[in-house]
Design an enzyme around this catalytic site. Structure first.
Site, short mmCIF file in Angstrom:
data_model
loop_
_atom_site.label_atom_id
_atom_site.label_comp_id
_atom_site.label_asym_id
_atom_site.label_seq_id
_atom_site.Cartn_x
_atom_site.Cartn_y
_atom_site.Cartn_z
N LYS A 109 -4.32 -9.29 -3.82
CA LYS A 109 -3.14 -9.90 -3.18
C LYS A 109 -3.31 -9.97 -1.65
CE LYS A 109 -0.33 -6.94 -5.20
NZ LYS A 109 -1.27 -6.25 -6.13
N THR A 110 -3.85 -8.91 -1.07
CA THR A 110 -4.09 -8.92 0.38
C THR A 110 -5.12 -9.96 0.76
OG1 THR A 110 -3.53 -6.56 0.52
CG2 THR A 110 -4.78 -7.50 2.35
N ASP A 154 3.19 -5.93 2.17
CA ASP A 154 2.72 -5.33 0.93
C ASP A 154 3.81 -4.39 0.41
OD1 ASP A 154 1.04 -4.88 -1.16
OD2 ASP A 154 -0.41 -3.66 -0.05
N THR A 203 3.99 -4.92 -6.88
CA THR A 203 3.60 -4.50 -8.22
C THR A 203 4.82 -4.43 -9.13
OG1 THR A 203 3.77 -2.19 -7.47
CG2 THR A 203 1.58 -3.19 -7.43
N ARG A 262 -11.27 -4.15 -6.89
CA ARG A 262 -11.40 -3.02 -5.96
C ARG A 262 -12.18 -1.87 -6.61
NH1 ARG A 262 -5.84 -0.84 -4.11
NH2 ARG A 262 -5.77 -2.86 -3.05
#
Length: 361
Positions: A109-110, A154, A203, A262
């Site tokens: 997302k980032t 975020d 989330t 990640r």
């Protein structure tokens, strides 16, 4: 515009200010949590302001880079619409429409937010939702803007409801109106903001108030990645690291990554450490397996906490409430729900029932 050294006071506060003027008012204000207001705490003097275009506006913007989306492997269906929106905003010289990204932690997302900024040639300002605790902090963040900058929040579901309502105005009108008090007297100050884009990531989409969620005209969900896509991500990242990796090793890394890029990159880094210590230049499957063993991760990505959750559910033999499971595992409820459970649910190892969590199979 006020000149150098001219006095200002609570009574003389203007109803509308630019970002540069707000910078000079802000030090005279303090947030009162009990009263939920910004309080005037001292008199001051206007600094020398030649215009509202201070240092935040100086310097060239980066050249727009629509190809930034091309680097986001596995997100092609999401980035296609974002690419179109970003290019339209650039051609019309306006900010990108507000974007809301949802999905589990670690899925990019980032990276998408940064790609949006790159596509329109602007900067990215990032903050965690829980860090936005009061209107003064929000104003300090938003006034550090240049035209068309991307402001990335975020964990936007954790932004307090009162600040969500302030962000309605930011999105709808490009202004931020704050209440300032001194004793029983109150005033409102409206800050004129640069045209900016708000990008949120969460989330927990359902925890965002509907009135806030609906203002994001572009809403996209990012899911877990397939193993084949993760293999491509691993191959690309290995190249960036300057280390070779064979196809079997790529597959081992991808399979143990829980569908999360990640995690794949972290495991790849562990494997690179193994071959570096061994004095070799390429990663093989045996190196990945050694790295997984050293970090107590099994071939399917299960870590000690994952195995503990499954073991507890198997031993109890019946549904276990989330709060009780949290206590038994020794993790906060949010961590258990947001970080541990998604993969176990997706892998079919546990299930959620009306009475609690149960082991499956």
């Amino acid at each position: 515009m006020r000149g150098l050294g001219s006095a200002f006071s609570f009574e003389s506060l203007p109803p509308f200010v630019g970002a540069a003027e707000w910078d000079r008012i802000a030090p005279c204000l303090v947030w009162n949590e009990r009263r939920r207001t910004l309080e005037w705490r001292e008199e001051g003097r206007w600094a020398d302001i030649e215009s509202d275009n201070d240092s935040r506006d100086k310097g060239d913007l980066a050249s727009p880079s629509p190809e930034a989306f091309s680097s986001l492997l596995g997100l092609e269906t999401i980035t296609a619409s974002l690419r179109t929106a970003a290019e339209a905003a650039r051609l019309q010289d306006r900010a990108m429409p507000p974007v809301l990204l949802s999905g589990p932690p670690g899925v990019g997302k980032t990276a998408v937010a940064r790609a949006i900024a790159a596509a329109v040639g602007s900067r990215t300002h990032t903050i965690q939702g829980p860090m936005l605790r009061d209107p003064g902090a929000l104003a300090a963040w938003l006034t550090n803007a240049r035209k068309h900058d991307v402001f990335f929040i975020d964990e936007i579901h954790a932004v307090p409801r009162g600040l969500c309502e302030l962000l309605y105005e930011v999105i709808d009108r490009g202004t931020l109106t704050l209440l300032v008090s001194r004793g029983a007297s109150t005033k409102t100050i409206t800050i004129r903001l640069e045209p900016i884009s708000i990008v949120g990531a969460t989330t927990h989409l359902a925890e965002i108030p509907e009135a806030f969620r609906s203002r994001f005209t572009i809403r996209r969900a990012i899911d877990f990645y397939e193993v084949e896509t993760l293999e491509k991500i691993v191959e690309r990242r290995a190249g960036a690291m300057g280390v070779a990796i064979d196809p079997v090793a790529r597959h081992e890394v991808a399979r143990a990554s829980k569908g999360i890029p990640r995690q794949a990159i972290a495991i790849l880094g562990h494997a690179r450490d193994v071959v570096t210590v061994a004095g070799r230049s390429g990663i093989e499957a045996c190196d990945v397996r050694q790295a997984l063993r050293e970090h107590d991760i099994d071939a399917f990505g299960l870590e000690p906490t994952d195995r503990k959750v499954v073991s507890i559910l198997e031993e109890t033999g019946g549904p276990v409430a989330l709060g009780r499971l949290s206590a038994l595992v020794g993790l906060p409820i949010a961590t258990l729900r947001d970080v541990v459970e998604p993969f176990l649910l997706r892998a079919g190892m546990i299930a959620v029932t009306a009475r609690g969590r149960v082991a499956v199979g």
